[in-house]
Motif scaffolding. Structure first.
Motif, PDB file in Angstrom:
ATOM      1  N   ASP A  38      50.049  21.286  35.601  1.00  0.00           N
ATOM      2  CA  ASP A  38      49.164  22.394  35.980  1.00  0.00           C
ATOM      3  C   ASP A  38      48.879  23.234  34.746  1.00  0.00           C
ATOM      4  OD1 ASP A  38      49.215  21.670  38.638  1.00  0.00           O
ATOM      5  OD2 ASP A  38      50.791  23.088  39.177  1.00  0.00           O
ATOM      6  N   PHE A  39      47.625  23.624  34.597  1.00  0.00           N
ATOM      7  CA  PHE A  39      47.325  24.524  33.484  1.00  0.00           C
ATOM      8  C   PHE A  39      46.250  25.520  33.855  1.00  0.00           C
ATOM      9  CE2 PHE A  39      44.458  20.951  32.702  1.00  0.00           C
ATOM     10  CZ  PHE A  39      43.275  21.550  32.302  1.00  0.00           C
ATOM     11  N   VAL A  40      46.250  26.635  33.118  1.00  0.00           N
ATOM     12  CA  VAL A  40      45.308  27.726  33.318  1.00  0.00           C
ATOM     13  C   VAL A  40      44.779  28.122  31.952  1.00  0.00           C
ATOM     14  CG1 VAL A  40      45.095  30.150  34.015  1.00  0.00           C
ATOM     15  CG2 VAL A  40      46.541  28.613  35.333  1.00  0.00           C
ATOM     16  N   ILE A  41      43.496  28.393  31.892  1.00  0.00           N
ATOM     17  CA  ILE A  41      42.883  28.958  30.684  1.00  0.00           C
ATOM     18  C   ILE A  41      42.171  30.233  31.110  1.00  0.00           C
ATOM     19  CG2 ILE A  41      41.225  28.639  28.814  1.00  0.00           C
ATOM     20  CD1 ILE A  41      41.606  25.606  29.155  1.00  0.00           C
ATOM     21  N   LEU A  42      42.436  31.308  30.414  1.00  0.00           N
ATOM     22  CA  LEU A  42      41.796  32.590  30.706  1.00  0.00           C
ATOM     23  C   LEU A  42      40.774  32.893  29.623  1.00  0.00           C
ATOM     24  CD1 LEU A  42      45.021  34.631  31.562  1.00  0.00           C
ATOM     25  CD2 LEU A  42      43.511  33.463  33.163  1.00  0.00           C
ATOM     26  N   HIS A  43      39.618  33.363  30.058  1.00  0.00           N
ATOM     27  CA  HIS A  43      38.568  33.777  29.118  1.00  0.00           C
ATOM     28  C   HIS A  43      37.618  34.700  29.854  1.00  0.00           C
ATOM     29  CE1 HIS A  43      35.330  33.549  26.156  1.00  0.00           C
ATOM     30  NE2 HIS A  43      36.249  33.099  25.321  1.00  0.00           N
ATOM     31  N   GLY A  81      42.981  36.301  41.990  1.00  0.00           N
ATOM     32  CA  GLY A  81      44.323  35.748  41.840  1.00  0.00           C
ATOM     33  C   GLY A  81      44.268  34.262  41.567  1.00  0.00           C
ATOM     34  N   ILE A  82      45.162  33.800  40.706  1.00  0.00           N
ATOM     35  CA  ILE A  82      45.226  32.391  40.340  1.00  0.00           C
ATOM     36  C   ILE A  82      46.470  31.790  40.979  1.00  0.00           C
ATOM     37  CG2 ILE A  82      45.512  30.770  38.431  1.00  0.00           C
ATOM     38  CD1 ILE A  82      44.205  32.891  36.629  1.00  0.00           C
ATOM     39  N   ASP A  83      46.291  30.728  41.738  1.00  0.00           N
ATOM     40  CA  ASP A  83      47.408  30.025  42.350  1.00  0.00           C
ATOM     41  C   ASP A  83      48.024  29.127  41.285  1.00  0.00           C
ATOM     42  OD1 ASP A  83      49.181  28.930  44.101  1.00  0.00           O
ATOM     43  OD2 ASP A  83      47.707  27.847  45.294  1.00  0.00           O
ATOM     44  N   PHE A  84      49.196  29.536  40.786  1.00  0.00           N
ATOM     45  CA  PHE A  84      49.817  28.818  39.666  1.00  0.00           C
ATOM     46  C   PHE A  84      51.334  28.950  39.750  1.00  0.00           C
ATOM     47  CE2 PHE A  84      51.013  28.661  35.038  1.00  0.00           C
ATOM     48  CZ  PHE A  84      50.623  27.350  34.807  1.00  0.00           C
ATOM     49  N   VAL A  85      52.033  27.863  39.586  1.00  0.00           N
ATOM     50  CA  VAL A  85      53.496  27.734  39.633  1.00  0.00           C
ATOM     51  C   VAL A  85      54.140  28.489  40.799  1.00  0.00           C
ATOM     52  CG1 VAL A  85      53.801  27.085  37.210  1.00  0.00           C
ATOM     53  CG2 VAL A  85      53.914  29.481  37.823  1.00  0.00           C
ATOM     54  N   PHE A  87      52.957  30.923  42.767  1.00  0.00           N
ATOM     55  CA  PHE A  87      52.597  32.318  43.025  1.00  0.00           C
ATOM     56  C   PHE A  87      51.088  32.504  42.952  1.00  0.00           C
ATOM     57  CE2 PHE A  87      56.774  32.286  41.054  1.00  0.00           C
ATOM     58  CZ  PHE A  87      57.512  33.042  41.943  1.00  0.00           C
ATOM     59  N   ARG A  88      50.622  33.621  43.527  1.00  0.00           N
ATOM     60  CA  ARG A  88      49.243  34.060  43.330  1.00  0.00           C
ATOM     61  C   ARG A  88      49.316  35.115  42.232  1.00  0.00           C
ATOM     62  NH1 ARG A  88      48.015  36.413  48.446  1.00  0.00           N
ATOM     63  NH2 ARG A  88      46.156  37.193  47.466  1.00  0.00           N
ATOM     64  N   ASN A  89      48.856  34.740  41.053  1.00  0.00           N
ATOM     65  CA  ASN A  89      48.974  35.577  39.864  1.00  0.00           C
ATOM     66  C   ASN A  89      47.713  36.406  39.664  1.00  0.00           C
ATOM     67  OD1 ASN A  89      51.532  34.415  38.352  1.00  0.00           O
ATOM     68  ND2 ASN A  89      50.434  32.705  39.266  1.00  0.00           N
ATOM     69  N   PHE A  90      47.917  37.700  39.505  1.00  0.00           N
ATOM     70  CA  PHE A  90      46.840  38.628  39.222  1.00  0.00           C
ATOM     71  C   PHE A  90      47.088  39.211  37.833  1.00  0.00           C
ATOM     72  CE2 PHE A  90      47.174  38.265  43.745  1.00  0.00           C
ATOM     73  CZ  PHE A  90      45.865  38.280  44.190  1.00  0.00           C
ATOM     74  N   TYR A  91      46.218  40.077  37.392  1.00  0.00           N
ATOM     75  CA  TYR A  91      46.328  40.609  36.043  1.00  0.00           C
ATOM     76  C   TYR A  91      47.634  41.376  35.833  1.00  0.00           C
ATOM     77  CZ  TYR A  91      44.720  42.367  31.556  1.00  0.00           C
ATOM     78  OH  TYR A  91      44.609  42.639  30.230  1.00  0.00           O
ATOM     79  N   TYR A  92      47.986  42.267  36.768  1.00  0.00           N
ATOM     80  CA  TYR A  92      49.155  43.119  36.584  1.00  0.00           C
ATOM     81  C   TYR A  92      50.331  42.814  37.515  1.00  0.00           C
ATOM     82  CZ  TYR A  92      46.277  46.087  33.632  1.00  0.00           C
ATOM     83  OH  TYR A  92      45.479  46.556  32.626  1.00  0.00           O
ATOM     84  N   PHE A  93      50.190  41.854  38.408  1.00  0.00           N
ATOM     85  CA  PHE A  93      51.258  41.566  39.357  1.00  0.00           C
ATOM     86  C   PHE A  93      51.109  40.153  39.900  1.00  0.00           C
ATOM     87  CE2 PHE A  93      47.712  43.325  41.655  1.00  0.00           C
ATOM     88  CZ  PHE A  93      47.637  42.585  42.811  1.00  0.00           C
ATOM     89  N   LYS A  94      52.143  39.704  40.610  1.00  0.00           N
ATOM     90  CA  LYS A  94      52.049  38.405  41.274  1.00  0.00           C
ATOM     91  C   LYS A  94      52.627  38.495  42.675  1.00  0.00           C
ATOM     92  CE  LYS A  94      55.868  36.655  38.586  1.00  0.00           C
ATOM     93  NZ  LYS A  94      56.197  35.807  37.488  1.00  0.00           N
ATOM     94  N   LEU A  95      52.044  37.708  43.568  1.00  0.00           N
ATOM     95  CA  LEU A  95      52.437  37.681  44.960  1.00  0.00           C
ATOM     96  C   LEU A  95      52.872  36.275  45.342  1.00  0.00           C
ATOM     97  CD1 LEU A  95      49.419  39.680  46.456  1.00  0.00           C
ATOM     98  CD2 LEU A  95      51.699  40.560  45.868  1.00  0.00           C
ATOM     99  N   LEU A  96      53.574  36.189  46.460  1.00  0.00           N
ATOM    100  CA  LEU A  96      53.943  34.880  46.988  1.00  0.00           C
ATOM    101  C   LEU A  96      52.738  34.243  47.652  1.00  0.00           C
ATOM    102  CD1 LEU A  96      57.330  35.695  48.741  1.00  0.00           C
ATOM    103  CD2 LEU A  96      56.927  35.006  46.398  1.00  0.00           C
ATOM    104  N   ARG A  97      52.751  32.933  47.719  1.00  0.00           N
ATOM    105  CA  ARG A  97      51.733  32.245  48.505  1.00  0.00           C
ATOM    106  C   ARG A  97      51.963  32.601  49.970  1.00  0.00           C
ATOM    107  NH1 ARG A  97      52.646  26.427  45.657  1.00  0.00           N
ATOM    108  NH2 ARG A  97      51.165  26.683  43.953  1.00  0.00           N
ATOM    109  N   LYS A  98      50.888  32.777  50.716  1.00  0.00           N
ATOM    110  CA  LYS A  98      51.003  33.172  52.127  1.00  0.00           C
ATOM    111  C   LYS A  98      51.768  32.131  52.937  1.00  0.00           C
ATOM    112  CE  LYS A  98      47.096  36.215  52.104  1.00  0.00           C
ATOM    113  NZ  LYS A  98      45.722  36.482  52.438  1.00  0.00           N
ATOM    114  N   ARG A  99      51.607  30.859  52.605  1.00  0.00           N
ATOM    115  CA  ARG A  99      52.301  29.822  53.377  1.00  0.00           C
ATOM    116  C   ARG A  99      53.817  29.917  53.202  1.00  0.00           C
ATOM    117  NH1 ARG A  99      49.797  25.872  49.513  1.00  0.00           N
ATOM    118  NH2 ARG A  99      51.434  25.294  48.055  1.00  0.00           N
TER     119      ARG A  99
END
Length: 151
Positions: A38-43, A81-85, A87-99
């Motif tokens: 899995d990978f993410v690129i931010l721009h 939010g980005i679903d990655f590893v 979690f749902r990752n946001f700029y300043y925080f991360k949340l659990l996946r709802k499932r």
């Protein structure tokens, strides 16, 4: 080799090392994160990300004989939010996946209906809590504990 097996994770990291070099040194992507496959690129530019996506897809097909997953490879705004590893990752925080929240609530329901034992719910909760503590979940974890111990 089973998915999730440590050997398969190791080989994924070795095999995709070429992708890392391509993205960092050829494309010069500043914000690139990869974990196993899995990978993410931010721009800030959607157009730049679309261009890179095509270049990465071509690189993977030609050099590594791999393809991007058509449903999982998408360009989205970070505010969603980005679903990655896990979690749902946001700029300043991360949340659990709802499932994952639904799963622990379902196990609590099974415990309340005496389908699973107190020992089993505690084992499940301890595993879930070890995962959940990496996200911004302090209030949620307190709420889950209350649900387990409430009548």
């Amino acid at each position: 080799m089973p998915l999730g097996n440590l050997t398969s994770q190791f080989f994924a990291n070795v095999y995709l090392n070429e992708l890392d070099y391509f993205v960092k040194h050829k494309l010069k992507a500043k914000y690139y994160i990869r974990y196993v496959d899995d990978f993410v690129i931010l721009h800030s530019s959607k157009e730049q990300l679309e261009k890179w996506k095509i270049e990465i897809d071509n690189f993977l097909k030609e050099k590594l004989k791999l393809e991007l997953h058509p449903d999982k490879s998408k360009i989205i705004n970070l505010s969603r939010g980005i679903d990655f590893v896990g979690f749902r990752n946001f700029y300043y925080f991360k949340l659990l996946r709802k499932r994952n929240i639904r799963k622990i609530l379902k196990k609590i329901e099974l415990y309340k209906n005496e389908v699973i034992s107190h020992k089993k719910i505690l084992e499940s909760f301890q595993g879930w809590q070890a995962y959940a503590k990496w996200a911004n979940t302090f209030k949620l974890r307190k709420k889950i504990v209350k649900k387990i111990y409430s009548e």
